[in-house]
Design a protein around this motif. Structure first.
Motif, PDB file in Angstrom:
ATOM      1  N   UNK A 161     -35.684   9.892 -23.246  1.00 26.96           N
ATOM      2  CA  UNK A 161     -34.241   9.818 -23.462  1.00 26.96           C
ATOM      3  C   UNK A 161     -33.504   9.296 -22.238  1.00 26.96           C
ATOM      4  N   UNK A 162     -33.951   9.707 -21.049  1.00 26.11           N
ATOM      5  CA  UNK A 162     -33.252   9.336 -19.829  1.00 26.11           C
ATOM      6  C   UNK A 162     -33.530   7.934 -19.346  1.00 26.11           C
ATOM      7  N   UNK A 163     -34.650   7.349 -19.774  1.00 27.44           N
ATOM      8  CA  UNK A 163     -35.040   6.068 -19.192  1.00 27.44           C
ATOM      9  C   UNK A 163     -34.017   4.967 -19.455  1.00 27.44           C
ATOM     10  N   UNK A 164     -33.376   4.981 -20.618  1.00 32.28           N
ATOM     11  CA  UNK A 164     -32.399   3.929 -20.912  1.00 32.28           C
ATOM     12  C   UNK A 164     -31.267   3.928 -19.889  1.00 32.28           C
ATOM     13  N   UNK A 165     -30.814   5.124 -19.490  1.00 31.74           N
ATOM     14  CA  UNK A 165     -29.771   5.217 -18.473  1.00 31.74           C
ATOM     15  C   UNK A 165     -30.262   4.623 -17.158  1.00 31.74           C
ATOM     16  N   UNK A 166     -31.456   5.014 -16.738  1.00 31.66           N
ATOM     17  CA  UNK A 166     -31.953   4.555 -15.442  1.00 31.66           C
ATOM     18  C   UNK A 166     -32.234   3.061 -15.453  1.00 31.66           C
ATOM     19  N   UNK A 167     -32.741   2.545 -16.575  1.00 31.68           N
ATOM     20  CA  UNK A 167     -32.923   1.094 -16.687  1.00 31.68           C
ATOM     21  C   UNK A 167     -31.596   0.370 -16.478  1.00 31.68           C
ATOM     22  N   UNK A 168     -30.533   0.908 -17.081  1.00 38.09           N
ATOM     23  CA  UNK A 168     -29.232   0.251 -16.997  1.00 38.09           C
ATOM     24  C   UNK A 168     -28.658   0.285 -15.592  1.00 38.09           C
ATOM     25  N   UNK A 169     -29.150   1.216 -14.766  1.00 44.15           N
ATOM     26  CA  UNK A 169     -28.647   1.362 -13.398  1.00 44.15           C
ATOM     27  C   UNK A 169     -29.542   0.691 -12.366  1.00 44.15           C
ATOM     28  N   UNK A 170     -30.538  -0.060 -12.832  1.00 47.00           N
ATOM     29  CA  UNK A 170     -31.361  -0.820 -11.898  1.00 47.00           C
ATOM     30  C   UNK A 170     -32.585  -0.106 -11.374  1.00 47.00           C
ATOM     31  N   UNK A 171     -32.967   1.010 -11.998  1.00 48.72           N
ATOM     32  CA  UNK A 171     -34.211   1.678 -11.617  1.00 48.72           C
ATOM     33  C   UNK A 171     -35.389   0.925 -12.230  1.00 48.72           C
ATOM     34  N   UNK A 172     -36.529   0.925 -11.527  1.00 46.52           N
ATOM     35  CA  UNK A 172     -37.699   0.148 -11.931  1.00 46.52           C
ATOM     36  C   UNK A 172     -38.854   1.069 -12.288  1.00 46.52           C
TER      37      UNK A 172
END
Length: 215
Positions: free
Chosen positions: A188-199
């Motif tokens: 669930x959280x990965x979409x947020x982190x992807x959008x913030x530039x996390x790899x």
């Protein structure tokens, strides 16, 4: 950073974030004596295989002992023995260069607080009625910092609160001297982190020794 360095940084930051004793280095990776009723001990394996996971499954008999392994659940499940289960969604190890200037204003109508205690930066966003709408924390440990326990109340989702918490935490950690952020994301959280530039740097799977409450 390779997965070994990422794991080492994650373990160091996680212990600070959760207030546990420091991790003990073991031949297979790290042991953290967590001491909670449903999370007694955590063994972290940066380079797991069938032999190391199988040996730990045989050795650890206390209910609610955990293994955290840097491999996907489809690879891990054949390695575990009776009495162990993979209860969580797949996890994802992620990293990001930190920017000390990436702290936005809170969304209109919300108030944000930031405090530092025992080396952990905690951010809370409060709704207009004073209720907790979103929260998160980050633990800088030298050049790296581990983001942890990022949550948004369901009633306040899709308003940018999670992103605001993360940006605020990232900036605070960078201002404390960290240059790289590390976190373990849920599905669930990965979409947020992807959008913030996390790899994404690799999979993470949790394995737990079941207890009497699970029968």
């Amino acid at each position: 950073m390779d997965i070994s360095a990422i794991t080492k940084a994650w373990v160091a930051g996680w212990t600070v974030s959760r207030g546990t004793p420091s991790a003990v280095t073991e031949p297979w990776g790290y042991r953290i004596d967590v001491g909670l009723p449903r999370h007694v001990v955590r063994h972290v394996l940066p380079a797991p295989d069938a032999a190391s996971v199988g040996a730990l499954c045989a050795r650890l008999t206390a209910p609610y002992s955990w293994l955290k392994v840097m491999a996907g659940p489809e690879e891990v499940e054949p390695w575990i023995t009776e009495g162990w289960t993979v209860p969580d969604d797949p996890g994802f190890m992620m990293v990001k260069p930190l920017d000390p200037g990436a702290r936005p204003a809170p969304p209109e109508g919300y108030a944000r607080t930031t405090e530092v205690q025992d080396g952990v930066v905690r951010v809370r966003i409060l709704a207009p009625d004073g209720a907790l709408a979103a929260r998160g924390q980050i633990a800088p440990t030298g050049s790296t910092a581990v983001a942890d326990q990022i949550e948004t109340d369901p009633a306040h989702r899709r308003r940018g609160l999670g992103a605001n918490v993360m940006r605020t935490l990232e900036a605070a950690a960078a201002q404390a001297g960290a240059t790289t952020g590390v976190l373990a994301a849920t599905t669930d959280g990965r979409a947020l982190y992807d959008s913030l530039g996390w790899h994404h740097r690799g999979p993470l799977t949790g394995i737990v020794r079941t207890g009497p409450e699970d029968d």
